[in-house]
Design a protein around this motif. Structure first.
Motif, short mmCIF file in Angstrom:
data_model
loop_
_atom_site.label_atom_id
_atom_site.label_comp_id
_atom_site.label_asym_id
_atom_site.label_seq_id
_atom_site.Cartn_x
_atom_site.Cartn_y
_atom_site.Cartn_z
N UNK A 70 1.69 15.19 -18.81
CA UNK A 70 2.23 16.51 -18.12
C UNK A 70 2.54 16.30 -16.66
N UNK A 71 0.96 15.92 -16.04
CA UNK A 71 0.98 15.54 -14.73
C UNK A 71 2.21 14.71 -14.17
N UNK A 72 2.37 13.57 -14.79
CA UNK A 72 3.57 12.67 -14.35
C UNK A 72 4.74 13.29 -14.73
N UNK A 80 5.88 6.62 -16.78
CA UNK A 80 4.34 6.92 -17.12
C UNK A 80 4.19 8.21 -18.00
N UNK A 81 5.04 9.14 -17.67
CA UNK A 81 5.24 10.22 -18.50
C UNK A 81 5.35 10.08 -19.96
N UNK A 82 6.61 9.34 -20.42
CA UNK A 82 7.01 8.82 -21.65
C UNK A 82 5.49 7.82 -22.10
N UNK A 83 5.06 6.99 -21.39
CA UNK A 83 4.02 6.39 -21.73
C UNK A 83 2.89 7.17 -22.45
N UNK A 84 2.41 8.10 -21.63
CA UNK A 84 1.32 8.98 -21.82
C UNK A 84 1.53 9.92 -23.08
N UNK A 102 8.62 18.13 -23.91
CA UNK A 102 8.29 17.43 -23.01
C UNK A 102 8.59 16.16 -22.99
N UNK A 103 8.31 15.35 -24.27
CA UNK A 103 8.70 13.85 -24.54
C UNK A 103 9.98 13.80 -24.51
N UNK A 104 10.82 14.78 -25.03
CA UNK A 104 12.27 14.52 -25.25
C UNK A 104 12.92 14.62 -23.61
N UNK A 105 12.26 15.47 -22.76
CA UNK A 105 12.79 15.61 -21.40
C UNK A 105 12.45 14.57 -20.52
N UNK A 106 11.31 13.98 -20.81
CA UNK A 106 10.75 12.79 -20.06
C UNK A 106 11.73 11.39 -20.59
#
Length: 126
Positions: A70-72, A80-84, A102-106
Protein backbone atom coordinates in the motif's frame (compact mmCIF):
# COMPACT_ATOMS: atom_id res chain seq x y z
CA UNK A 1 2.02 2.77 21.33
CA UNK A 2 -0.52 0.38 19.87
CA UNK A 3 -3.32 1.80 22.03
CA UNK A 4 -2.41 5.36 21.12
CA UNK A 5 -2.37 4.40 17.45
CA UNK A 6 -5.84 2.88 17.78
CA UNK A 7 -7.08 6.04 19.50
CA UNK A 8 -5.77 8.18 16.65
CA UNK A 9 -2.82 9.78 18.46
CA UNK A 10 -0.40 8.92 15.68
CA UNK A 11 2.46 11.25 16.68
CA UNK A 12 2.52 10.08 20.28
CA UNK A 13 2.11 6.45 19.24
CA UNK A 14 5.06 6.78 16.90
CA UNK A 15 7.21 8.19 19.70
CA UNK A 16 6.32 5.26 21.96
CA UNK A 17 6.97 2.73 19.20
CA UNK A 18 10.33 4.29 18.40
CA UNK A 19 11.25 4.02 22.09
CA UNK A 20 10.26 0.34 22.05
CA UNK A 21 12.58 -0.27 19.10
CA UNK A 22 15.44 1.60 20.78
CA UNK A 23 14.98 -0.53 23.89
CA UNK A 24 15.55 -3.62 21.83
CA UNK A 25 12.13 -4.92 20.88
CA UNK A 26 12.70 -8.43 19.60
CA UNK A 27 9.63 -8.74 17.41
CA UNK A 28 8.39 -7.21 14.17
CA UNK A 29 5.34 -5.71 15.87
CA UNK A 30 6.74 -2.26 16.82
CA UNK A 31 8.08 -1.80 13.28
CA UNK A 32 4.76 -2.83 11.72
CA UNK A 33 2.89 -0.47 14.03
CA UNK A 34 5.33 2.30 13.13
CA UNK A 35 4.52 1.66 9.48
CA UNK A 36 0.81 1.96 10.28
CA UNK A 37 1.41 5.24 12.12
CA UNK A 38 3.39 6.63 9.20
CA UNK A 39 0.62 5.65 6.79
CA UNK A 40 -1.95 7.36 9.02
CA UNK A 41 0.26 10.45 9.02
CA UNK A 42 0.42 10.34 5.19
CA UNK A 43 4.12 9.47 5.03
CA UNK A 44 4.32 6.39 2.78
CA UNK A 45 8.09 6.58 2.36
CA UNK A 46 8.71 6.17 6.08
CA UNK A 47 5.93 3.57 6.23
CA UNK A 48 7.70 1.50 3.58
CA UNK A 49 10.98 1.74 5.51
CA UNK A 50 9.34 0.66 8.78
CA UNK A 51 7.52 -2.19 7.05
CA UNK A 52 10.83 -3.32 5.58
CA UNK A 53 12.32 -3.36 9.08
CA UNK A 54 9.34 -5.43 10.24
CA UNK A 55 9.87 -7.89 7.39
CA UNK A 56 13.53 -8.26 8.34
CA UNK A 57 12.32 -9.35 11.78
CA UNK A 58 9.50 -11.55 10.42
CA UNK A 59 9.62 -12.23 6.67
CA UNK A 60 6.48 -14.40 6.83
CA UNK A 61 3.91 -11.75 7.82
CA UNK A 62 1.45 -11.31 4.96
CA UNK A 63 -0.18 -8.23 6.52
CA UNK A 64 3.15 -6.42 6.54
CA UNK A 65 3.67 -7.18 2.85
CA UNK A 66 0.18 -5.76 2.25
CA UNK A 67 1.00 -2.64 4.27
CA UNK A 68 4.28 -2.07 2.44
CA UNK A 69 2.51 -2.70 -0.88
CA UNK A 70 0.00 0.00 0.00
CA UNK A 71 2.84 2.39 0.83
CA UNK A 72 4.56 1.63 -2.47
CA UNK A 73 1.27 2.24 -4.29
CA UNK A 74 1.02 5.68 -2.71
CA UNK A 75 4.60 6.31 -3.82
CA UNK A 76 3.62 5.13 -7.32
CA UNK A 77 6.33 2.49 -7.21
CA UNK A 78 4.15 0.03 -9.10
CA UNK A 79 6.70 -2.77 -9.48
CA UNK A 80 7.26 -2.99 -5.75
CA UNK A 81 3.57 -2.51 -5.01
CA UNK A 82 2.64 -5.43 -7.28
CA UNK A 83 5.39 -7.60 -5.81
CA UNK A 84 4.39 -6.96 -2.19
CA UNK A 85 0.64 -7.15 -2.70
CA UNK A 86 1.07 -10.38 -4.66
CA UNK A 87 3.31 -11.78 -1.93
CA UNK A 88 0.71 -10.91 0.70
CA UNK A 89 -1.94 -12.84 -1.24
CA UNK A 90 0.44 -15.74 -1.85
CA UNK A 91 1.20 -16.02 1.86
CA UNK A 92 -2.39 -15.52 2.98
CA UNK A 93 -4.88 -16.28 0.16
CA UNK A 94 -7.86 -14.90 2.11
CA UNK A 95 -6.33 -11.42 1.66
CA UNK A 96 -7.17 -11.66 -2.06
CA UNK A 97 -10.62 -10.15 -1.47
CA UNK A 98 -9.25 -7.26 0.58
CA UNK A 99 -6.33 -6.50 -1.75
CA UNK A 100 -8.00 -7.26 -5.08
CA UNK A 101 -8.70 -3.64 -6.07
CA UNK A 102 -5.32 -2.33 -4.92
CA UNK A 103 -3.49 -5.13 -6.74
CA UNK A 104 -5.52 -4.60 -9.92
CA UNK A 105 -4.77 -0.86 -9.86
CA UNK A 106 -1.07 -1.45 -9.27
CA UNK A 107 -0.95 -3.93 -12.15
CA UNK A 108 -2.74 -1.47 -14.48
CA UNK A 109 -0.37 1.34 -13.54
CA UNK A 110 2.65 -0.95 -13.86
CA UNK A 111 1.51 -2.05 -17.33
CA UNK A 112 0.86 1.57 -18.32
CA UNK A 113 4.39 2.52 -17.22
CA UNK A 114 5.75 -0.34 -19.32
CA UNK A 115 3.26 0.33 -22.13
CA UNK A 116 2.04 -3.30 -22.13
CA UNK A 117 -1.21 -5.10 -21.32
CA UNK A 118 -1.78 -5.71 -17.58
CA UNK A 119 -0.97 -9.18 -16.31
CA UNK A 120 -4.04 -11.31 -15.75
CA UNK A 121 -4.08 -12.66 -12.20
CA UNK A 122 -3.75 -16.40 -11.87
CA UNK A 123 -6.42 -17.99 -9.71
CA UNK A 124 -4.99 -20.14 -6.91
CA UNK A 125 -5.39 -23.89 -7.25
CA UNK A 126 -7.79 -25.38 -4.77
Amino acid sequence: GETLLTLGFHDTALEDLQRAVKRGAETAEPYRLQAQAHMAMKNPHRAALSATDALHADPTDASTYALRGEAYSQLENWDRAVADLSEAVRREPQLRVTLEDALAKARREQAEDLNVEPETPVEPKT
